[in-house]
Scaffold this active site. Structure first.
Site, PDB file in Angstrom:
ATOM      1  N   TYR A 460      14.434  -1.464  22.840  1.00 38.22           N
ATOM      2  CA  TYR A 460      13.259  -1.674  23.696  1.00 38.22           C
ATOM      3  C   TYR A 460      12.081  -2.160  22.856  1.00 38.22           C
ATOM      4  O   TYR A 460      11.696  -3.303  22.886  1.00 38.22           O
ATOM      5  CB  TYR A 460      12.911  -0.402  24.473  1.00 38.22           C
ATOM      6  N   SER A 540      13.596  -5.312  30.717  1.00 37.00           N
ATOM      7  CA  SER A 540      12.155  -5.482  30.832  1.00 37.00           C
ATOM      8  C   SER A 540      11.596  -5.988  29.494  1.00 37.00           C
ATOM      9  O   SER A 540      11.961  -7.072  29.053  1.00 37.00           O
ATOM     10  CB  SER A 540      11.507  -4.168  31.273  1.00 37.00           C
ATOM     11  N   ASP A 623      11.873  -7.946  42.388  1.00 36.77           N
ATOM     12  CA  ASP A 623      11.201  -7.403  41.207  1.00 36.77           C
ATOM     13  C   ASP A 623       9.765  -7.926  41.180  1.00 36.77           C
ATOM     14  O   ASP A 623       9.532  -9.087  40.892  1.00 36.77           O
ATOM     15  CB  ASP A 623      11.943  -7.820  39.932  1.00 36.77           C
ATOM     16  N   HIS A 658      12.682  -3.812  40.010  1.00 29.83           N
ATOM     17  CA  HIS A 658      12.699  -3.703  38.547  1.00 29.83           C
ATOM     18  C   HIS A 658      13.681  -2.633  38.070  1.00 29.83           C
ATOM     19  O   HIS A 658      14.048  -2.603  36.910  1.00 29.83           O
ATOM     20  CB  HIS A 658      11.293  -3.393  38.048  1.00 29.83           C
TER      21      HIS A 658
END
Length: 690
Positions: A460, A540, A623, A658
């Site tokens: 991430y 993301s 999203d 999302h």
């Protein structure tokens, strides 16, 4: 790197002639038209791409076996941590394969629970999800938010807890907000935006949030405006009532930057105005509780790993209560008139108790190395609950006695796998600039380090978010297939405090990609895997991570799975809440930050004639956090630039967003597609049937 020996015919994607000027540099944007999800041409493109993608996925013979195993393993009862309001207890439960978890209420923990709200009955396909709840202090009413098809937009309603019936209250255009009741049980504070343009509600930029008070039984148009700032379009407001009910604490946020302001309003005086207490975006301040005119805060002011302070609101005097430690302070609560501090030590949980003067009492003995959450309740509660999980331990709930320090098992899930068959290790590797980065590696016992293990490298690296040990049914299935899971704690996250976070933002963002690439190289060097067996994944901001690394080092990975990724770094700030990410990414409007963004923007760094890894891009049509245009444009450009037979596909989920609130059925379908894609790409010898 893929060994798929067929050829895929991708849909033709029209190229436009739009060219933008960025600080004197001319940059074309041929797929700008894909930014309009409602255009007929875009809809036709989505349908054509999905046709190609699902035709490919459905031909993978192991897919059905993977879906069946995922379904079998997912089918166990999942409980949330119970919490108490008034004289009632509440918790969520999912029987196993329910699309949405059900909220239950009971008066005593040993009595039969009653269903308070079942979101599964709100839609046939489970695409209406519960986005948030707030229980009044006397547990008479519940305000709750509903999200449709994964959108960040929510509408809020109020339910009578005793009767289970909804009242007439109906609030709309709420986003990035909870609700907080006044202690007279007559209403609550919440934040909303003005009603957007109907056509563009999923793309339109979100500015000028306002804080309101809603009184029960009145229309939303009568709600009282508590605070707004017409001169500060980026400011957002989170209002919370103190435990004693006397003060409204207003946290003022600006984008995703953890720094915030703090205002307050005296609720004992109807004519009281909002007082500005913390007036500079200098640090992060989290309100803990108050004692008269003294407010207690968790802050990283002059303490990047966090500490606790006392602030006298009349004199401005500050006193340190709990000093900064070697570990990173995640949160602080108050139970049994003691501070309960949640720390991260090398990305795993440590819970410590302190007296109100800051003196140390003891550390909570946890069941192992993993992640603990919970410890919620009121200031004088002597009992609480917490959940403990690890990569091989499903979330297990314990009851904790604040007086004796004893943990008692409350609920343990029954999952169809043996955790003793798996092992977790944490190693530290050296990144490009010499920084030591931790990484968890999880796999079956007894694997051979011969470079042949299919490996799923997940990351991430942003927004101060920490990746801590957690249980995943999907990852267990991957490990059953002989796969390795590797999760590095990249810079940009919050694992080591604000310095670690800032080390991966704006002009330092390349550090995040260097950390991830170094993790891959370490795994290869130490014979866990090799490039032909290595897949990278993230969602993301993690989708950006994958996009950047696959464009910078296409030779290093066999497969790439960017999910709902931020992939166009020159236009991310022009949609919904994207402007808020400038605190992490920088702004394309700033010449220096533009240069850094342009240097790694995945969309703009695809090179024609390059053999990229086999790629499965995933996104969703609803999203409104990271709009699907990012993935649409990247897929079109990647298909054009890519050479070799390795498939580059985009999977576009419908009636989904999302990720929050996604129905179980859709989660399982996507996981089966993801693993099937990797089974074929990494040439894993998996039989079609067991």
């Amino acid at each position: 790197m893929s060994y798929f020996d067929g050829t895929l015919s991708y849909p033709n994607t029209r190229k436009g002639d739009i060219v933008d000027d960025y600080h004197g540099i001319q940059i074309s944007d041929p797929y700008r038209w894909l930014e309009d999800p409602d255009a007929e041409e875009t809809k036709a493109w989505v349908e054509a791409q999905n046709t190609v993608t699902f035709a490919y996925l459905n031909e993978i013979p192991q897919r059905d076996r993977l879906k069946n195993r995922l379904t079998q393993l997912w089918d166990y009862s999942k409980y949330s941590i119970p919490f108490k309001k008034g004289s009632r207890y509440f918790y969520f439960k999912n029987d196993g394969l329910q699309n949405q978890s059900v909220l239950y209420v009971l008066n005593h923990l040993d009595e039969q629970p009653r269903v308070l709200l079942d979101p599964n009955k709100l839609s046939e396909d489970g695409t209406i999800a519960l986005g948030g709840i707030a229980i009044s202090e006397n547990a008479q009413f519940m305000a709750y938010g509903l999200s449709s098809s994964g959108s960040d937009w929510q509408e809020w309603k109020v339910r009578d807890i005793e009767t289970g019936e909804d009242l007439s209250d109906h609030l709309q255009w709420i986003k990035f907000s909870g609700a907080s009741w006044t202690h007279d049980h007559q209403g609550f504070f919440y934040s909303r935006y003005d009603e957007p343009n109907t056509k563009g509600q999923y793309e339109e930029v979100n500015y000028y949030q306002k804080l309101f008070y809603h009184r029960l039984g009145t229309p939303q148009s009568d709600d009282i405006l508590i605070y707004h700032r017409p001169d500060q379009k980026e400011w957002g407001f989170s209002g919370g009532v103190s435990e004693d009910g006397t003060v409204l604490i207003i946290s003022v946020w600006r984008g995703t930057d953890p720094k915030n302001l703090v205002f307050y309003k005296d609720l004992t005086n109807p004519d009281a105005s909002v007082i500005e207490l913390i007036t500079e975006f200098e640090a992060q301040y989290g309100f803990i509780d108050k004692e008269g005119d003294v407010f207690w805060f968790q802050t990283d002011l002059d303490a990047p790993r966090g500490r606790a302070i006392a602030l006298n609101i009349l004199t401005g005097d500050r006193q340190e209560l709990i000093p900064e430690a070697a570990e990173t302070l995640e949160s602080i609560g108050l139970l049994n008139n003691q501070f309960v501090a949640d720390y991260l030590k090398d990305a795993r949980s440590q819970i410590k108790l302190f007296n109100l003067d800051g003196s140390f009492i003891r550390e909570v003995e946890l069941p192992g190395i993993g992640s603990a959450g919970g410890f919620n309740g009121k200031r004088h509660d002597t009992e609480t609950f917490y959940s403990f999980t690890s990569f091989t331990t499903p979330p297990t709930i314990y009851r904790y006695d604040m007086v004796t320090g004893k943990s008692t098992l409350y609920r343990k899930p029954e999952v169809d796998f043996n955790p003793d068959n798996y092992t977790t290790e944490q190693i530290f590797y050296t990144s490009k600039d010499g920084t030591q980065v931790p990484m968890f590696i999880i796999h079956k016992q007894g694997i051979q380090r011969d470079g042949n293990n299919p490996t799923y490298l997940y990351g991430y690296g942003g927004f101060n978010i920490s990746l801590t040990p957690s249980f995943s049914v999907s990852q267990v299935v991957w490990m059953e297939l002989g796969g390795i899971i590797a999760i590095p704690n990249l810079r940009g996250g919050g694992e080591y405090g604000e310095d670690w976070h800032q080390g991966g933002t704006k002009l330092n963002k390349q550090n995040v990609f260097d950390d991830f690439i170094a993790a891959a190289e370490w795994l290869i060097e130490h014979q866990y895997t090799r490039p032909q067996k290595l897949a990278i994944a993230g969602g993301s901001n993690g989708g950006l991570l994958v996009g950047a690394c696959m464009t910078q080092r296409p030779d290093l990975f066999a497969a790439a799975l960017p999910a709902v990724g931020v992939l166009d770094m020159l236009r991310f700030h022009k949609f919904t809440i994207g402007w808020a990410w400038c605190s992490d990414y920088g702004s394309p409007d700033n010449p220096d930050e533009f240069k850094a963004l342009y240097a790694y923007s995945p969309l703009h760094n695809l090179k024609p004639g390059t053999a990229y890894p086999a790629t499965l891009i995933t996104t969703a049509d609803h999203d409104d956090r990271v709009v699907p245009a990012h993935s649409f444009k990247f897929a079109a450009a990647l298909q054009e630039a890519h050479t070799s037979n390795a498939p580059v596909l985009i999977r576009i989920e419908t009636k989904a967003g999302h990720g929050a609130g996604k129905p179980t059925a859709k989660i399982i379908e996507e996981a089966a597609d993801k693993w099937a894609f990797l089974v074929r790409t990494l040439q894993m010898e998996i039989p079609v049937k067991e």
